[in-house]
Motif scaffolding. Structure first.
Motif, short mmCIF file in Angstrom:
data_model
loop_
_atom_site.label_atom_id
_atom_site.label_comp_id
_atom_site.label_asym_id
_atom_site.label_seq_id
_atom_site.Cartn_x
_atom_site.Cartn_y
_atom_site.Cartn_z
N ARG A 202 25.30 -24.63 29.00
CA ARG A 202 23.97 -25.16 28.71
C ARG A 202 23.68 -25.09 27.20
NH1 ARG A 202 24.36 -26.55 33.22
NH2 ARG A 202 22.95 -26.25 35.01
N LEU A 203 22.88 -26.05 26.76
CA LEU A 203 22.26 -26.00 25.44
C LEU A 203 20.76 -25.86 25.67
CD1 LEU A 203 22.12 -26.37 22.34
CD2 LEU A 203 22.04 -28.84 22.73
N PHE A 204 20.16 -24.80 25.15
CA PHE A 204 18.73 -24.54 25.32
C PHE A 204 18.01 -24.82 24.00
CE2 PHE A 204 21.05 -21.68 28.16
CZ PHE A 204 20.47 -21.98 29.38
N ALA A 205 16.98 -25.64 24.07
CA ALA A 205 16.24 -26.03 22.86
C ALA A 205 14.78 -25.63 22.99
CB ALA A 205 16.35 -27.53 22.63
N CYS A 206 14.29 -24.84 22.02
CA CYS A 206 12.87 -24.50 21.95
C CYS A 206 12.14 -25.60 21.19
CB CYS A 206 12.68 -23.15 21.25
SG CYS A 206 13.37 -21.75 22.12
N MET A 207 11.15 -26.21 21.83
CA MET A 207 10.44 -27.34 21.24
C MET A 207 9.01 -26.95 20.87
SD MET A 207 12.80 -29.62 21.49
CE MET A 207 14.19 -30.20 22.44
N SER A 208 8.39 -27.78 20.05
CA SER A 208 6.99 -27.56 19.71
C SER A 208 6.15 -27.62 20.98
CB SER A 208 6.53 -28.64 18.72
OG SER A 208 6.71 -29.94 19.28
N GLY A 209 5.01 -26.94 20.95
CA GLY A 209 4.14 -26.93 22.13
C GLY A 209 4.57 -25.94 23.18
N ALA A 210 5.31 -24.88 22.78
CA ALA A 210 5.77 -23.84 23.71
C ALA A 210 6.55 -24.43 24.88
CB ALA A 210 4.58 -23.01 24.22
N ARG A 211 7.49 -25.32 24.56
CA ARG A 211 8.35 -25.94 25.56
C ARG A 211 9.80 -25.55 25.34
NH1 ARG A 211 5.81 -31.87 24.71
NH2 ARG A 211 5.48 -30.89 22.67
N ILE A 212 10.54 -25.43 26.42
CA ILE A 212 11.98 -25.18 26.36
C ILE A 212 12.67 -26.18 27.28
CG2 ILE A 212 13.84 -23.53 26.76
CD1 ILE A 212 11.95 -21.29 26.19
N ILE A 213 13.73 -26.81 26.78
CA ILE A 213 14.48 -27.79 27.56
C ILE A 213 15.95 -27.37 27.57
CG2 ILE A 213 15.15 -30.22 27.78
CD1 ILE A 213 12.68 -30.97 26.18
N SER A 214 16.60 -27.47 28.73
CA SER A 214 18.03 -27.18 28.81
C SER A 214 18.80 -28.47 29.07
CB SER A 214 18.32 -26.16 29.92
OG SER A 214 18.01 -26.69 31.19
N TYR A 215 20.00 -28.53 28.48
CA TYR A 215 20.88 -29.69 28.62
C TYR A 215 22.25 -29.22 29.08
CZ TYR A 215 17.33 -31.81 25.58
OH TYR A 215 16.15 -32.25 25.03
N SER A 216 22.91 -30.03 29.89
CA SER A 216 24.28 -29.74 30.29
C SER A 216 25.20 -29.95 29.09
CB SER A 216 24.70 -30.67 31.43
OG SER A 216 26.10 -30.67 31.59
N THR A 217 26.17 -29.04 28.89
CA THR A 217 27.12 -29.21 27.79
C THR A 217 28.25 -30.16 28.17
OG1 THR A 217 28.29 -27.21 28.51
CG2 THR A 217 26.66 -26.96 26.75
N ASP A 218 28.27 -30.63 29.43
CA ASP A 218 29.26 -31.63 29.85
C ASP A 218 28.75 -33.04 29.56
OD1 ASP A 218 31.11 -29.75 30.79
OD2 ASP A 218 30.05 -29.61 32.70
N SER A 219 27.53 -33.34 30.04
CA SER A 219 26.99 -34.69 29.89
C SER A 219 25.88 -34.77 28.85
CB SER A 219 26.42 -35.15 31.23
OG SER A 219 25.33 -34.31 31.62
N PHE A 220 25.30 -33.60 28.49
CA PHE A 220 24.15 -33.49 27.60
C PHE A 220 22.92 -34.19 28.17
CE2 PHE A 220 27.67 -32.53 24.80
CZ PHE A 220 27.21 -31.36 24.22
N ASP A 221 22.88 -34.28 29.50
CA ASP A 221 21.68 -34.74 30.19
C ASP A 221 20.73 -33.56 30.34
OD1 ASP A 221 22.66 -37.31 30.52
OD2 ASP A 221 23.62 -36.83 32.43
N GLU A 222 19.43 -33.84 30.39
CA GLU A 222 18.45 -32.79 30.60
C GLU A 222 18.60 -32.21 32.00
OE1 GLU A 222 13.62 -32.32 30.99
OE2 GLU A 222 14.39 -33.65 29.41
N VAL A 223 18.55 -30.86 32.09
CA VAL A 223 18.70 -30.17 33.37
C VAL A 223 17.39 -29.58 33.84
CG1 VAL A 223 19.87 -28.30 34.60
CG2 VAL A 223 21.12 -29.65 32.89
N ALA A 224 16.67 -28.91 32.94
CA ALA A 224 15.41 -28.25 33.31
C ALA A 224 14.49 -28.24 32.10
CB ALA A 224 15.66 -26.83 33.82
N ARG A 225 13.18 -28.05 32.41
CA ARG A 225 12.18 -28.03 31.34
C ARG A 225 11.10 -27.02 31.69
NH1 ARG A 225 9.64 -32.52 27.77
NH2 ARG A 225 11.69 -33.50 28.07
#
Length: 428
Positions: A202-225
């Motif tokens: 997984r790639l986990f990204a902390c975003m503005s607005g107190a949001r966190i998004i995870s992406y698959s490291t295989d497809s780089f599609d969003e997995v969870a938010r």
């Protein structure tokens, strides 16, 4: 256990504990070089575990190693002699064949050996390239048109074969380099990306607005938010993945005045790696105020306490275990690699003013009265053991505005945050 009966062991037994431990470790290194068997593993570095190994056991083990290696036996006899005989000096302590092999096994923490004599100093310098310790290096070929100077954030995959970064002025896009460092993938994250980190998948990204998004490291599609709706935090940043897979991030308040209240500090929040549901919320009130830098060493989380000028250590359950203080001033960033901790500082002019300094601020006399440490703050990287012992201080003339580890190098951004240059350092 009774004291060993051999004459050599009897002489060792009379040594003070610290001298015996130092001799045992040196004997182990010589024995490893001479026999090809790494007896240091069996020895378990006695100087670091003096209180857990019985004195007699250490004597017996050291004597056994001496009898397994003629070089080790010669060194032991020389060290135990009240007056070192000339043959021991020439054939052992200054041996051009033996010394380089011994010094090649020494690390930064063994640097006192270099001060013994000029020959040992020369040998230390000659073997320095093999030793861990920060020194300039080249990162290697990068993709055409890719310039590190424009990078504003960076994170590496645990394998060291993948790197994600954002560019200055374009923090809504995350770029990913593949293992060849030649192809770039792009993730359109939407919100402004503040920080990010990798787990194995997984790639986990902390975003503005107190949001966190995870992406698959295989497809780089969003997995969870995840979007914070309950706690009064403005954003999450300084994210890191723990050994249990959970994502840990520093939580900062929407209203800066919150930190002015008695007993209030920033906190750490841990999220489920699959669903990004909040699992733990800890550290509130433990820190002096702000938290700068998160890094895991084994099952312990190290967190920089800015105003406390210290490092706080927590268990995986969020229990505060201890506080570590050292020669650094206000922590800014923490990184961990192979049992070493790397700490950069806040800039000296960004430190919290002392009361007497506040009175002088208007007159412009404050900086002139700063200590040398404060003037150097923000221009140093401390290399630390997990216990907080300083092994090395790497210095530069400009402020360090970023610090990342990629593969076998540490990348330091030096100069202004928006217009600095990157320096790569090997020896981590």
């Amino acid at each position: 256990m009774a004291a060993p009966a051999s004459a050599l062991a009897a002489r060792m037994h009379a040594l003070p504990r610290n001298e015996l431990a130092d001799l045992a470790e040196l004997i182990a290194r010589v024995c490893a070089v001479s026999t090809g068997a790494d007896t240091r593993d069996e020895l378990a570095f006695p100087s670091a575990h003096a209180e857990t190994r019985e004195h007699d056991d250490l004597v017996e083990l050291t004597a056994r190693m001496c009898h397994a290696s003629a070089d080790a036996l010669s060194l032991a006899n020389a060290a135990l002699s009240e007056h070192v005989p000339p043959w021991a000096v020439e054939d052992v302590l200054l041996s051009p064949d033996l010394l380089p092999r011994i010094f090649a096994t020494l690390e930064l923490e063994d640097g006192a050996a270099a001060a013994a004599c000029s020959a040992w100093l020369r040998c230390w310098i000659d073997t320095d390239e093999q030793r861990r310790g920060l020194r300039p290096a080249e990162l290697g070929p990068l993709p055409p048109g890719f310039d590190l100077e424009h990078v504003s954030g960076l994170a590496a995959h645990p394998s060291g074969e993948m790197m994600a970064f954002t560019l200055r002025g374009n923090n809504a896009v995350i770029f990913v380099l593949d293992p060849s460092l030649q192809e770039v993938r792009q993730i359109l994250s939407g919100p402004t990306c503040i920080s990010f980190c990798f787990s194995e998948n997984r790639l986990f990204a902390c975003m503005s607005g107190a949001r966190i998004i995870s992406y698959s490291t295989d497809s780089f599609d969003e997995v969870a938010r995840y979007t914070e709706e309950e706690l009064d935090y403005e954003e999450y940043y300084d994210s890191v993945v723990g050994p249990n897979g959970m994502v840990h991030a520093v939580a900062t308040y929407d209203d800066p005045d919150e930190l002015d209240q008695e007993g209030v500090s920033e906190a750490i929040v841990a999220f489920d790696p699959m669903t990004l549901e909040r699992r733990l919320h800890f550290g509130l009130g433990v820190f002096s105020k702000e938290i700068y830098g998160l890094a895991f060493i084994g099952d312990e989380l190290y967190a920089g306490d800015r105003r406390g000028r210290s490092i706080r250590v927590f268990s995986l359950a969020g229990v505060h275990l201890r506080e570590i203080k050292g020669d650094w001033r206000e922590p800014c960033r923490l990184l961990h690699h192979s049992s070493r901790l790397y700490l950069s500082e806040q800039r000296g002019d960004g430190e919290e003013e002392e009361e007497e300094e506040e009175e002088e601020e208007a007159s412009g006399e404050v900086e002139a009265t700063w200590s040398e440490d404060r003037k150097a703050a923000g221009k140093r990287i401390f290399v630390l053991t997990p216990e907080g012992e300083t092994l090395q201080v790497w210095k530069t003339d400009s402020d360090i505005s970023g610090m990342y580890i990629f593969g076998r190098v540490l990348i330091a951004k030096v100069g202004a945050y928006m217009a600095g240059e990157f320096i790569t350092l090997k020896g981590i």
